[in-house]
Design a protein around this motif. Structure first.
Motif, PDB file in Angstrom:
ATOM      1  N   GLN A  91       0.846  -1.195   0.000  1.00  0.00           N
ATOM      2  CA  GLN A  91       0.000   0.000   0.000  1.00  0.00           C
ATOM      3  C   GLN A  91       0.884   1.248   0.000  1.00  0.00           C
ATOM      4  OE1 GLN A  91      -2.483   0.470   3.458  1.00  0.00           O
ATOM      5  NE2 GLN A  91      -3.272   2.469   2.788  1.00  0.00           N
ATOM      6  N   LEU A  92       0.663   2.112  -0.974  1.00  0.00           N
ATOM      7  CA  LEU A  92       1.416   3.361  -1.059  1.00  0.00           C
ATOM      8  C   LEU A  92       0.788   4.367  -0.107  1.00  0.00           C
ATOM      9  CD1 LEU A  92       3.659   5.030  -2.428  1.00  0.00           C
ATOM     10  CD2 LEU A  92       1.965   5.688  -4.165  1.00  0.00           C
ATOM     11  N   LEU A  93       1.521   4.755   0.937  1.00  0.00           N
ATOM     12  CA  LEU A  93       1.001   5.667   1.951  1.00  0.00           C
ATOM     13  C   LEU A  93       1.137   7.125   1.537  1.00  0.00           C
ATOM     14  CD1 LEU A  93       2.440   3.897   5.125  1.00  0.00           C
ATOM     15  CD2 LEU A  93       0.121   3.727   4.193  1.00  0.00           C
ATOM     16  N   ALA A  94       2.183   7.444   0.788  1.00  0.00           N
ATOM     17  CA  ALA A  94       2.385   8.820   0.341  1.00  0.00           C
ATOM     18  C   ALA A  94       3.453   8.829  -0.735  1.00  0.00           C
ATOM     19  CB  ALA A  94       2.796   9.716   1.504  1.00  0.00           C
ATOM     20  N   SER A  95       3.414   9.843  -1.598  1.00  0.00           N
ATOM     21  CA  SER A  95       4.421   9.973  -2.652  1.00  0.00           C
ATOM     22  C   SER A  95       4.817  11.431  -2.806  1.00  0.00           C
ATOM     23  CB  SER A  95       3.893   9.428  -3.982  1.00  0.00           C
ATOM     24  OG  SER A  95       2.739  10.148  -4.392  1.00  0.00           O
ATOM     25  N   LEU A  96       5.926  11.660  -3.482  1.00  0.00           N
ATOM     26  CA  LEU A  96       6.447  13.007  -3.662  1.00  0.00           C
ATOM     27  C   LEU A  96       7.304  13.061  -4.919  1.00  0.00           C
ATOM     28  CD1 LEU A  96       9.734  12.841  -2.838  1.00  0.00           C
ATOM     29  CD2 LEU A  96       8.749  12.651  -0.569  1.00  0.00           C
ATOM     30  N   THR A  97       7.566  14.258  -5.383  1.00  0.00           N
ATOM     31  CA  THR A  97       8.504  14.506  -6.478  1.00  0.00           C
ATOM     32  C   THR A  97       9.643  15.368  -5.953  1.00  0.00           C
ATOM     33  OG1 THR A  97       6.741  14.386  -8.138  1.00  0.00           O
ATOM     34  CG2 THR A  97       8.791  15.484  -8.774  1.00  0.00           C
ATOM     35  N   PHE A  98      10.859  14.924  -6.192  1.00  0.00           N
ATOM     36  CA  PHE A  98      12.023  15.672  -5.738  1.00  0.00           C
ATOM     37  C   PHE A  98      12.212  16.920  -6.597  1.00  0.00           C
ATOM     38  CE2 PHE A  98      12.717  11.410  -4.206  1.00  0.00           C
ATOM     39  CZ  PHE A  98      13.298  11.592  -2.954  1.00  0.00           C
ATOM     40  N   THR A  99      12.515  18.029  -5.921  1.00  0.00           N
ATOM     41  CA  THR A  99      12.773  19.289  -6.624  1.00  0.00           C
ATOM     42  C   THR A  99      14.071  19.900  -6.093  1.00  0.00           C
ATOM     43  OG1 THR A  99      11.459  20.544  -5.020  1.00  0.00           O
ATOM     44  CG2 THR A  99      10.317  19.741  -6.993  1.00  0.00           C
ATOM     45  N   GLY A 100      14.645  20.800  -6.908  1.00  0.00           N
ATOM     46  CA  GLY A 100      15.835  21.522  -6.471  1.00  0.00           C
ATOM     47  C   GLY A 100      17.009  20.628  -6.174  1.00  0.00           C
TER      48      GLY A 100
ATOM     49  N   SER B 107       3.641  16.275   1.173  1.00  0.00           N
ATOM     50  CA  SER B 107       2.777  17.430   1.423  1.00  0.00           C
ATOM     51  C   SER B 107       2.170  17.354   2.823  1.00  0.00           C
ATOM     52  CB  SER B 107       1.669  17.506   0.367  1.00  0.00           C
ATOM     53  OG  SER B 107       0.910  16.304   0.359  1.00  0.00           O
ATOM     54  N   THR B 108       1.897  16.136   3.280  1.00  0.00           N
ATOM     55  CA  THR B 108       1.454  15.892   4.655  1.00  0.00           C
ATOM     56  C   THR B 108       2.309  14.773   5.227  1.00  0.00           C
ATOM     57  OG1 THR B 108      -0.820  16.523   4.152  1.00  0.00           O
ATOM     58  CG2 THR B 108      -0.462  15.233   6.154  1.00  0.00           C
ATOM     59  N   PRO B 109       3.017  15.012   6.327  1.00  0.00           N
ATOM     60  CA  PRO B 109       3.833  13.942   6.909  1.00  0.00           C
ATOM     61  C   PRO B 109       2.993  12.702   7.210  1.00  0.00           C
ATOM     62  CG  PRO B 109       4.347  16.042   7.932  1.00  0.00           C
ATOM     63  CD  PRO B 109       3.138  16.268   7.074  1.00  0.00           C
ATOM     64  N   VAL B 110       3.634  11.541   7.177  1.00  0.00           N
ATOM     65  CA  VAL B 110       2.929  10.270   7.326  1.00  0.00           C
ATOM     66  C   VAL B 110       3.175   9.714   8.727  1.00  0.00           C
ATOM     67  CG1 VAL B 110       2.632   7.941   6.429  1.00  0.00           C
ATOM     68  CG2 VAL B 110       3.215   9.821   4.873  1.00  0.00           C
ATOM     69  N   SER B 111       2.092   9.408   9.418  1.00  0.00           N
ATOM     70  CA  SER B 111       2.183   8.823  10.753  1.00  0.00           C
ATOM     71  C   SER B 111       2.553   7.346  10.646  1.00  0.00           C
ATOM     72  CB  SER B 111       0.834   8.974  11.467  1.00  0.00           C
ATOM     73  OG  SER B 111       0.817   8.297  12.693  1.00  0.00           O
TER      74      SER B 111
ATOM     75  N   VAL C  32       0.031   9.083  26.040  1.00  0.00           N
ATOM     76  CA  VAL C  32      -0.351   9.121  24.627  1.00  0.00           C
ATOM     77  C   VAL C  32       0.901   9.267  23.772  1.00  0.00           C
ATOM     78  CG1 VAL C  32      -2.648  10.076  25.000  1.00  0.00           C
ATOM     79  CG2 VAL C  32      -0.697  11.631  24.714  1.00  0.00           C
ATOM     80  N   MET C  33       0.745   9.006  22.488  1.00  0.00           N
ATOM     81  CA  MET C  33       1.785   9.267  21.490  1.00  0.00           C
ATOM     82  C   MET C  33       1.220  10.293  20.519  1.00  0.00           C
ATOM     83  SD  MET C  33       3.043   5.330  21.107  1.00  0.00           S
ATOM     84  CE  MET C  33       1.368   4.736  21.276  1.00  0.00           C
ATOM     85  N   PHE C  34       1.809  11.498  20.537  1.00  0.00           N
ATOM     86  CA  PHE C  34       1.239  12.665  19.868  1.00  0.00           C
ATOM     87  C   PHE C  34       2.217  13.232  18.853  1.00  0.00           C
ATOM     88  CE2 PHE C  34       1.123  17.338  19.723  1.00  0.00           C
ATOM     89  CZ  PHE C  34      -0.146  17.533  19.213  1.00  0.00           C
ATOM     90  N   VAL C  35       1.685  13.629  17.699  1.00  0.00           N
ATOM     91  CA  VAL C  35       2.490  14.304  16.689  1.00  0.00           C
ATOM     92  C   VAL C  35       1.710  15.501  16.146  1.00  0.00           C
ATOM     93  CG1 VAL C  35       3.868  12.321  15.978  1.00  0.00           C
ATOM     94  CG2 VAL C  35       1.637  12.707  14.907  1.00  0.00           C
ATOM     95  N   SER C  36       2.453  16.533  15.737  1.00  0.00           N
ATOM     96  CA  SER C  36       1.870  17.711  15.093  1.00  0.00           C
ATOM     97  C   SER C  36       2.243  17.680  13.616  1.00  0.00           C
ATOM     98  CB  SER C  36       2.407  19.002  15.721  1.00  0.00           C
ATOM     99  OG  SER C  36       2.059  19.098  17.071  1.00  0.00           O
ATOM    100  N   PRO C  37       1.316  17.308  12.742  1.00  0.00           N
ATOM    101  CA  PRO C  37       1.656  17.247  11.304  1.00  0.00           C
ATOM    102  C   PRO C  37       2.098  18.602  10.773  1.00  0.00           C
ATOM    103  CG  PRO C  37      -0.436  16.158  11.754  1.00  0.00           C
ATOM    104  CD  PRO C  37      -0.063  16.893  13.005  1.00  0.00           C
TER     105      PRO C  37
END
Length: 652
Positions: A393-402, A414-418, A647-652
């Motif tokens: 399962q692909l959770l997230a994808s991106l394109t490298f720039t610069g 674009s949105t960090p993956v938990s 708890v285990m907490f993250v701020s996206p």
């Protein structure tokens, strides 16, 4: 001689007390500068800025010559409502636990936030009392006593962001403020209050069961009682680099705006990582205040800038600006499997398009911010990256720039993956031109850079994975334990307690019970799961959950793969969004009992990073439980106990 006195006070002014005292609600009493139970009498020149009220009495005299900028209410519905809310605030303060007991003479001392009583039950101020909010504009000061006396020409000085709105004097008897006394805060007295000639009160004077006597002057300046009315400010904070890695120099810049005021505020700005001060600078109205930090550890750092307030001159006119706290900048300090100095042994001559990847785990939950890969000069074209489950399962994808011509390249989702702890994922990138970097063999053993581990080649079907094809696809093939130099940028989650924190006791109680903790976060984010600490007798299947304070179950889970003792972690199937500054309850259920505890514990709030476990007397007590055979909403409390739920907490 007259003195300024305060009632009650058990306060030791320790750092633990900072920001632990909950806010005080005045509600309908807030617009009143003067409020009395029986009467308000004035002689001479007195200026009241705000409303004036009496209830249940109806006597108001001496206006004029005194002046009231607001409205005079004599036992009307407005005064009755204000009186009821003032009594509620008094009772709230009377019920709160004492932080420190100090000498009755407050003059010449500095006090930090908390609730104070005195060794003999009275307070007096001669000279200057300094109240230091320690860079927390919301910090609350409460002084509880039988009488309060402010000597002639005595003074209360507010520093470190302290505000009149957050200073309270809860007095069971009478209050006397001396001639030309400068007094700050809200007086909530059961007995009578006398304000003598030339005194300047910045706050409120409430006599709940008696009267207020105001002695005005013969001219200018008038005796005055003024509601807190400092011009508000807005502090804005930015980061020079976010995300960053350990060792990076990150500069935070803060500016302050005074809104419609004719000048820009000037003053000191304190920068904080959670509750810890990381630097201070002066804002001159033009050049931002800055601090540079280069020793961040991996994780999420919740950075704020606090403008401490103070006077800025508009020509010869002083404007006393209020303090303000900036927006929270969540500084994501990522860690990776390999350092920037790590380099591949070889560059492939294979020019076919291919997806390359690495299987990895983390020993803690958190966020994958993006993908890194190492490239040589022939590995050109547009590269894409992704994060996968082991099932494809692909959770997230991106394109490298610069990209640079060679070396490590970074791309961000674009949105960090938990991700969950101790769970295998695959990080990958696709190259259309081939000529990829590699070292082989490499994964003959696992490679660990805590908290991340790249798996040993035989652990879960081989490591160093690839799939040929024109587009980015799930990499499944392996060859001689090769490292294709694909990496992640990971930010560990936040918890209330560290892994090294341990309970004081294990209960002999063998009844089934749900145990929980009330907590808040400074910022919105995601709860990935629940943690709890168990002893060796606390066996069986455990369940966990996250609740609103009204008892709505937001998510539940069953713990698996537990160890015999210590911290256990369970993950929700979907992380749960929570709002900033909102109370939630984390819980777990144990069938055999034998739970861990420390008591008393929540006598003060416990803060770590963005998370705070609430003080026991705030919102109905903390350390909550409910007996029963199944997981249910915990509501009972006992001696501010900590049952070691987290708890285990993250701020996206």
């Amino acid at each position: 001689m007259l003195a300024c006195v305060l009632v009650t006070g058990l306060i030791v002014t320790t750092p633990a007390a900072l920001a632990d005292t909950p806010p005080v609600g005045l509600d309908d009493a807030a617009p009143f500068a003067v409020l009395a139970g029986s009467s308000v009498t004035n002689t001479g020149q007195t200026a009241i800025t705000g409303d004036l009220g009496v209830s249940p009495g109806t006597t108001v005299s001496g206006f004029p010559p005194g002046t009231v900028s607001g409205t005079i209410h004599t036992n009307d519905s407005t005064a009755i409502a204000a009186k009821a809310d003032a009594v509620s605030a008094y009772n709230d303060l009377a019920d709160r636990p004492v932080d420190s007991t100090v000498a009755p003479a407050l003059g010449g001392t500095t006090k930090t936030p908390g609730l104070y009583t005195s060794t003999n039950g009275t307070f007096n101020i001669s000279g200057t009392l300094t109240l230091d909010a320690q860079a927390d504009p919301e910090a609350v000061f409460v002084f509880r006593a039988s009488t309060l006396t402010g000597a002639n020409v005595s003074n209360i000085n507010l520093v470190g962001g302290a505000q009149e709105e957050n200073v309270f004097w809860q007095i069971t008897g009478s209050v006397t403020l001396g001639t030309f006394c400068t007094f700050r805060g809200t007086v909530l007295a059961s007995g009578g209050v006398t304000v003598n000639s030339g005194a300047a009160v910045f706050g409120r004077i409430f006599s709940l069961n008696d009267g207020v006597t105001l002695q005005g002057t013969g001219g200018i300046p008038a005796t005055r009682v003024s509601l807190p009315d400092r011009p508000p400010t807005t502090t804005t904070l930015t980061s020079s680099r976010n995300p960053s890695t350990p060792g990076d120099s990150v500069t935070f810049s803060a500016t302050v705006d005074g809104g419609s005021e004719p000048v820009t505020p000037q003053g000191d700005v304190v920068f904080k990582d959670g509750a810890t001060t990381i630097g201070e600078d002066h804002f001159d109205g033009e050049t931002p205040a800055t601090v540079t930090v280069s020793d961040f550890t991996a994780g999420q750092h919740h950075i704020t800038a606090v403008f401490l307030g103070g006077i800025t001159f508009n020509g010869e006119e002083p404007i006393d600006f209020a303090p303000s706290t900036s927006n929270v900048v969540v500084q994501n300090v990522t860690t990776s499997l390999w350092s920037d100095s790590a380099t591949p042994a070889n560059q492939s001559s294979d020019n076919r398009a291919v997806t390359l990847g690495v299987k990895f785990r983390s020993n803690s939950s958190g966020l994958i911010q993006g993908i890194r890969f190492h490239k040589g000069p022939q590995n050109t074209g547009t590269h894409t990256g992704g994060l996968w489950t082991t099932s494809g399962q692909l959770l997230a994808s991106l394109t490298f720039t610069g990209e640079s011509a060679s070396g490590w390249q970074e791309g961000y989702f674009s949105t960090p993956v938990s991700i969950d702890a101790d769970t295998t994922y695959i990080a990958s990138y696709h190259t259309p031109s081939g000529f990829w970097s590699y070292t082989r063999p490499y994964f003959t053993t696992a490679f660990t850079n805590a908290p991340l581990t790249a798996l040993e080649d035989g652990a879960e079907g081989g490591n160093g994975v690839y799939t040929y094809g024109a587009s980015h696809s799930f990499p499944a093939s392996t060859f001689i334990a090769s490292n294709y130099w694909v990496d992640v940028m990971f930010t560990p989650a936040n918890s209330l307690w560290s892994d090294s924190a341990t309970p004081a006791n294990q209960s002999p109680d063998n009844r089934a019970v749900t145990l929980g903790v009330k907590f808040r976060s400074d910022s919105s984010g995601l709860i990935q799961g629940i943690r709890f600490h168990k002893g060796p007798q606390n066996t069986g299947t455990h369940t966990g959950g996250l609740w609103t304070t009204s008892g709505q179950l937001l998510a539940s889970l069953t713990f698996t793969g537990e160890s015999a003792s210590g911290w256990q972690e369970g993950y929700f199937s979907t992380p749960v969004s929570i709002n900033a500054d909102t109370t939630y309850i984390a819980s777990y259920h144990t069938t055999p009992g034998f739970w861990s505890y420390t008591r008393p514990y929540f006598t003060s709030a416990r803060k770590r990073g963005p998370l705070t476990a609430l003080e026991d007397d705030f919102q109905g007590g903390n350390g909550v439980y409910t007996y029963g055979a199944s997981h249910s909403f915990p509501t009972s409390t006992f001696i501010a106990s900590n049952y070691w739920v987290d708890v285990m907490f993250v701020s996206p």
